[in-house]
Design a protein around this motif. Structure first.
Motif, PDB file in Angstrom:
ATOM      1  N   ASN A   7     -50.739  38.783  46.329  1.00 42.63           N
ATOM      2  CA  ASN A   7     -50.755  38.737  44.869  1.00 42.63           C
ATOM      3  C   ASN A   7     -49.887  37.591  44.363  1.00 42.63           C
ATOM      4  OD1 ASN A   7     -51.198  39.380  42.205  1.00 42.63           O
ATOM      5  ND2 ASN A   7     -50.261  41.378  42.314  1.00 42.63           N
ATOM      6  N   LEU A   8     -48.727  37.413  44.958  1.00 44.84           N
ATOM      7  CA  LEU A   8     -47.833  36.326  44.575  1.00 44.84           C
ATOM      8  C   LEU A   8     -48.470  34.963  44.861  1.00 44.84           C
ATOM      9  CD1 LEU A   8     -45.019  36.068  43.378  1.00 44.84           C
ATOM     10  CD2 LEU A   8     -44.119  36.000  45.690  1.00 44.84           C
ATOM     11  N   LEU A   9     -49.110  34.838  46.011  1.00 43.48           N
ATOM     12  CA  LEU A   9     -49.795  33.594  46.350  1.00 43.48           C
ATOM     13  C   LEU A   9     -50.917  33.291  45.355  1.00 43.48           C
ATOM     14  CD1 LEU A   9     -50.192  31.240  48.363  1.00 43.48           C
ATOM     15  CD2 LEU A   9     -51.824  32.724  49.561  1.00 43.48           C
ATOM     16  N   LEU A  10     -51.693  34.308  44.995  1.00 44.30           N
ATOM     17  CA  LEU A  10     -52.763  34.114  44.014  1.00 44.30           C
ATOM     18  C   LEU A  10     -52.200  33.724  42.645  1.00 44.30           C
ATOM     19  CD1 LEU A  10     -55.171  37.056  44.940  1.00 44.30           C
ATOM     20  CD2 LEU A  10     -55.575  34.601  45.274  1.00 44.30           C
ATOM     21  N   ALA A  11     -51.063  34.282  42.270  1.00 42.89           N
ATOM     22  CA  ALA A  11     -50.445  33.922  40.990  1.00 42.89           C
ATOM     23  C   ALA A  11     -49.996  32.465  40.983  1.00 42.89           C
ATOM     24  CB  ALA A  11     -49.259  34.851  40.716  1.00 42.89           C
ATOM     25  N   ILE A  12     -49.414  32.026  42.073  1.00 48.38           N
ATOM     26  CA  ILE A  12     -48.978  30.620  42.161  1.00 48.38           C
ATOM     27  C   ILE A  12     -50.175  29.686  42.151  1.00 48.38           C
ATOM     28  CG2 ILE A  12     -47.850  28.937  43.674  1.00 48.38           C
ATOM     29  CD1 ILE A  12     -45.947  31.268  44.498  1.00 48.38           C
ATOM     30  N   ILE A  13     -51.237  30.051  42.871  1.00 45.93           N
ATOM     31  CA  ILE A  13     -52.452  29.240  42.865  1.00 45.93           C
ATOM     32  C   ILE A  13     -53.034  29.175  41.458  1.00 45.93           C
ATOM     33  CG2 ILE A  13     -54.858  29.176  43.670  1.00 45.93           C
ATOM     34  CD1 ILE A  13     -53.795  30.222  46.374  1.00 45.93           C
ATOM     35  N   TRP A  14     -53.034  30.306  40.753  1.00 48.82           N
ATOM     36  CA  TRP A  14     -53.522  30.334  39.374  1.00 48.82           C
ATOM     37  C   TRP A  14     -52.706  29.396  38.484  1.00 48.82           C
ATOM     38  CZ3 TRP A  14     -57.429  31.692  36.331  1.00 48.82           C
ATOM     39  CH2 TRP A  14     -57.200  31.740  34.965  1.00 48.82           C
ATOM     40  N   ALA A  15     -51.381  29.479  38.595  1.00 51.28           N
ATOM     41  CA  ALA A  15     -50.521  28.643  37.754  1.00 51.28           C
ATOM     42  C   ALA A  15     -50.733  27.160  38.052  1.00 51.28           C
ATOM     43  CB  ALA A  15     -49.056  29.027  37.953  1.00 51.28           C
ATOM     44  N   ILE A  16     -50.928  26.813  39.308  1.00 46.85           N
ATOM     45  CA  ILE A  16     -51.177  25.415  39.668  1.00 46.85           C
ATOM     46  C   ILE A  16     -52.547  24.972  39.158  1.00 46.85           C
ATOM     47  CG2 ILE A  16     -51.579  23.865  41.620  1.00 46.85           C
ATOM     48  CD1 ILE A  16     -49.362  25.453  43.107  1.00 46.85           C
ATOM     49  N   ALA A  17     -53.538  25.849  39.281  1.00 46.75           N
ATOM     50  CA  ALA A  17     -54.888  25.509  38.823  1.00 46.75           C
ATOM     51  C   ALA A  17     -54.934  25.308  37.316  1.00 46.75           C
ATOM     52  CB  ALA A  17     -55.877  26.592  39.240  1.00 46.75           C
ATOM     53  N   VAL A  18     -54.163  26.093  36.601  1.00 55.03           N
ATOM     54  CA  VAL A  18     -54.115  25.964  35.142  1.00 55.03           C
ATOM     55  C   VAL A  18     -53.322  24.721  34.760  1.00 55.03           C
ATOM     56  CG1 VAL A  18     -53.213  27.067  33.050  1.00 55.03           C
ATOM     57  CG2 VAL A  18     -54.425  28.415  34.718  1.00 55.03           C
ATOM     58  N   GLY A  19     -52.418  24.306  35.629  1.00 55.52           N
ATOM     59  CA  GLY A  19     -51.613  23.117  35.371  1.00 55.52           C
ATOM     60  C   GLY A  19     -50.342  23.408  34.607  1.00 55.52           C
ATOM     61  N   SER A  20     -49.932  24.666  34.638  1.00 55.87           N
ATOM     62  CA  SER A  20     -48.735  25.058  33.892  1.00 55.87           C
ATOM     63  C   SER A  20     -47.964  26.079  34.719  1.00 55.87           C
ATOM     64  CB  SER A  20     -49.144  25.662  32.548  1.00 55.87           C
ATOM     65  OG  SER A  20     -48.038  26.225  31.913  1.00 55.87           O
ATOM     66  N   MET A  27     -47.357  35.213  35.076  1.00 59.92           N
ATOM     67  CA  MET A  27     -47.653  36.615  34.751  1.00 59.92           C
ATOM     68  C   MET A  27     -49.162  36.836  34.678  1.00 59.92           C
ATOM     69  SD  MET A  27     -44.804  38.099  34.796  1.00 59.92           S
ATOM     70  CE  MET A  27     -45.170  39.689  34.129  1.00 59.92           C
ATOM     71  N   ALA A  28     -49.868  35.894  34.034  1.00 58.15           N
ATOM     72  CA  ALA A  28     -51.329  35.993  33.973  1.00 58.15           C
ATOM     73  C   ALA A  28     -51.909  35.934  35.384  1.00 58.15           C
ATOM     74  CB  ALA A  28     -51.891  34.873  33.103  1.00 58.15           C
ATOM     75  N   GLY A  29     -51.348  35.075  36.227  1.00 53.69           N
ATOM     76  CA  GLY A  29     -51.799  34.980  37.609  1.00 53.69           C
ATOM     77  C   GLY A  29     -51.539  36.256  38.390  1.00 53.69           C
ATOM     78  N   LEU A  30     -50.402  36.901  38.130  1.00 54.96           N
ATOM     79  CA  LEU A  30     -50.113  38.173  38.795  1.00 54.96           C
ATOM     80  C   LEU A  30     -51.121  39.244  38.392  1.00 54.96           C
ATOM     81  CD1 LEU A  30     -46.206  38.398  38.714  1.00 54.96           C
ATOM     82  CD2 LEU A  30     -47.674  38.333  40.728  1.00 54.96           C
ATOM     83  N   VAL A  31     -51.435  39.311  37.106  1.00 52.93           N
ATOM     84  CA  VAL A  31     -52.408  40.309  36.633  1.00 52.93           C
ATOM     85  C   VAL A  31     -53.787  40.018  37.212  1.00 52.93           C
ATOM     86  CG1 VAL A  31     -53.598  41.187  34.581  1.00 52.93           C
ATOM     87  CG2 VAL A  31     -51.125  40.860  34.539  1.00 52.93           C
ATOM     88  N   LEU A  32     -54.216  38.769  37.139  1.00 55.39           N
ATOM     89  CA  LEU A  32     -55.531  38.416  37.680  1.00 55.39           C
ATOM     90  C   LEU A  32     -55.583  38.600  39.200  1.00 55.39           C
ATOM     91  CD1 LEU A  32     -56.309  35.258  35.530  1.00 55.39           C
ATOM     92  CD2 LEU A  32     -57.411  37.501  35.393  1.00 55.39           C
ATOM     93  N   GLY A  33     -54.501  38.255  39.881  1.00 50.76           N
ATOM     94  CA  GLY A  33     -54.440  38.461  41.326  1.00 50.76           C
ATOM     95  C   GLY A  33     -54.489  39.931  41.689  1.00 50.76           C
ATOM     96  N   TYR A  34     -53.778  40.757  40.929  1.00 53.03           N
ATOM     97  CA  TYR A  34     -53.791  42.207  41.171  1.00 53.03           C
ATOM     98  C   TYR A  34     -55.202  42.754  41.000  1.00 53.03           C
ATOM     99  CZ  TYR A  34     -52.818  47.174  40.626  1.00 53.03           C
ATOM    100  OH  TYR A  34     -52.825  48.536  40.765  1.00 53.03           O
TER     101      TYR A  34
END
Length: 159
Positions: A7-20, A27-34
Motif C-alpha cells: 500500500n505504501l509503495l502504491l501511494a508513493i507511485i501515485w504521488a510520483i505519477a501525479v507529480g506532487s 493520502m490519496a495514494g494510500l486510499v487508492l492503494g488500499y
C-alpha cells in the motif's frame, strides 16, 4: 505487514505519477492503494490488513475524541470558580501482556489530559493511574471506564 508495504509503495507511485510528492497526494495514494489491494485480495491472498485498517481509523477517532473531551473537562474546571476535581490513584489490572501493549496503553493514558500513568507493578499485571476525576468516589467505575475504553481498544488494534 506485506500488504501495508504494498500500500505504501502504491501511494508513493501515485504521488510520483501525479507529480506532487505532498501529504494530500500521498493520502490519496494510500486510499487508492488500499482500495486496489482490497479488490485484488483474492489474487494476492487473504490478509488481516483489511480488517486492521478500519480498526486503526476507529481507534484514532476514539482517541482524538477522548483527548478533546478531557481537555474540555479540565479547561472547564480551571475557568469556573468551583473545582470539580476528585483526584485519586486507581489500580488498573492489565489485560495487556507484552511490552508494546503495556507501553502504548500507559503512554496514551498519560497523553490524555486528567490522567497520568504512575507505576507498573513488579509482576506487570497492575498499572497505577492518577486521575483528576473520580466521579462520586467510585473507583470501580473509573477502573472499568479505563479498561473498557482505552485498554480494550488498544488491545484490539495490536492483537
Amino acid at each position: 505487514m506485506i500488504m501495508f508495504l504494498w500500500n505504501l509503495l502504491l501511494a508513493i507511485i501515485w504521488a510520483i505519477a501525479v507529480g506532487s510528492l505532498t501529504l494530500p497526494s500521498l493520502m490519496a495514494g494510500l486510499v487508492l492503494g488500499y482500495l486496489s489491494l482490497f479488490f485484488c485480495r483474492r489474487v494476492l491472498g487473504e490478509s488481516n490488513y483489511f480488517g486492521k485498517v478500519p480498526q486503526v481509523l476507529r481507534f484514532i477517532i476514539f482517541y482524538i475524541r477522548q483527548v478533546i473531551l478531557s481537555n474540555l473537562r479540565v479547561a472547564y474546571d480551571i475557568v469556573t470558580p468551583t473545582h470539580y476535581m476528585r483526584p485519586g490513584v486507581v489500580a488498573v489490572p492489565l489485560d495487556a501482556k507484552t511490552d508494546m501493549e503495556i507501553t502504548l496503553f500507559a503512554n496514551l493514558m498519560t497523553l490524555t489530559p486528567g490522567t497520568l500513568s504512575l507505576d507498573l507493578s513488579e509482576d506487570r499485571t497492575i498499572l497505577y493511574v492518577h486521575t483528576m476525576y473520580i466521579d462520586n468516589n467510585d473507583f470501580v467505575l473509573t477502573r472499568r471506564l479505563i479498561k473498557e475504553g482505552l485498554e480494550r481498544r488498544v488491545l484490539e488494534v495490536l492483537r
